[in-house]
Design a protein around this motif. Structure first.
Motif, short mmCIF file in Angstrom:
data_model
loop_
_atom_site.label_atom_id
_atom_site.label_comp_id
_atom_site.label_asym_id
_atom_site.label_seq_id
_atom_site.Cartn_x
_atom_site.Cartn_y
_atom_site.Cartn_z
N ALA A 7 26.28 0.50 49.76
CA ALA A 7 27.56 1.20 49.92
C ALA A 7 27.93 1.96 48.66
N ASN A 8 27.69 1.35 47.50
CA ASN A 8 27.99 2.03 46.23
C ASN A 8 27.15 3.28 46.04
N MET A 9 25.93 3.29 46.54
CA MET A 9 25.09 4.47 46.42
C MET A 9 25.64 5.64 47.22
N PHE A 10 26.29 5.33 48.32
CA PHE A 10 26.80 6.39 49.19
C PHE A 10 28.22 6.83 48.85
N LEU A 11 28.88 6.10 47.97
CA LEU A 11 30.26 6.48 47.59
C LEU A 11 30.27 7.45 46.46
N LEU A 43 23.02 -6.68 48.79
CA LEU A 43 22.28 -5.48 49.19
C LEU A 43 23.21 -4.49 49.89
N GLY A 44 24.05 -4.98 50.77
CA GLY A 44 25.02 -4.13 51.46
C GLY A 44 26.00 -3.48 50.49
N ARG A 45 26.46 -4.25 49.52
CA ARG A 45 27.37 -3.70 48.51
C ARG A 45 26.70 -2.60 47.69
N ASP A 46 25.48 -2.88 47.24
CA ASP A 46 24.76 -1.89 46.43
C ASP A 46 24.48 -0.62 47.23
N LEU A 75 14.10 2.88 50.25
CA LEU A 75 15.39 2.79 49.60
C LEU A 75 15.86 1.34 49.51
N LEU A 76 15.71 0.61 50.61
CA LEU A 76 16.12 -0.80 50.62
C LEU A 76 15.27 -1.63 49.65
N VAL A 77 14.00 -1.35 49.59
CA VAL A 77 13.11 -2.06 48.67
C VAL A 77 13.53 -1.81 47.22
N ASP A 78 13.88 -0.58 46.90
CA ASP A 78 14.33 -0.27 45.54
C ASP A 78 15.61 -1.03 45.19
#
Length: 77
Positions: A73-77, A68-71, A13-16
């Protein structure tokens, strides 16, 4: 305190997300530097972050990790 490992699913997931942020070429240059090293979980994440810092410098790597942290977080919101 029990030490937990980072799952392969989380690493993927992080790599993507990183691929979307720095592009496929940037990701390939970092992964090429990590080839041949037997890294898993936590060690892989730390080695990856170290290579990002080597390539983009301290300020650039901080900006990438922050994005990366922002992206994420947006995936989980």
């Amino acid at each position: 305190m029990q030490r937990k490992e980072i799952s392969q699913e989380t690493v993927n997931l992080l790599v993507d997300i990183i691929k979307e942020t720095i592009g496929e070429g940037g990701l390939k240059s970092i992964t090429k530097r990590l080839e041949g090293r037997d890294l898993k979980g936590r060690e892989l994440v730390y080695a990856f972050a170290e290579e990002v810092m080597n390539i983009y410098g301290q300020k650039g790597s901080y900006a990438l990790i922050r994005q990366l942290g922002r992206d994420l977080a947006n995936m989980f919101l």
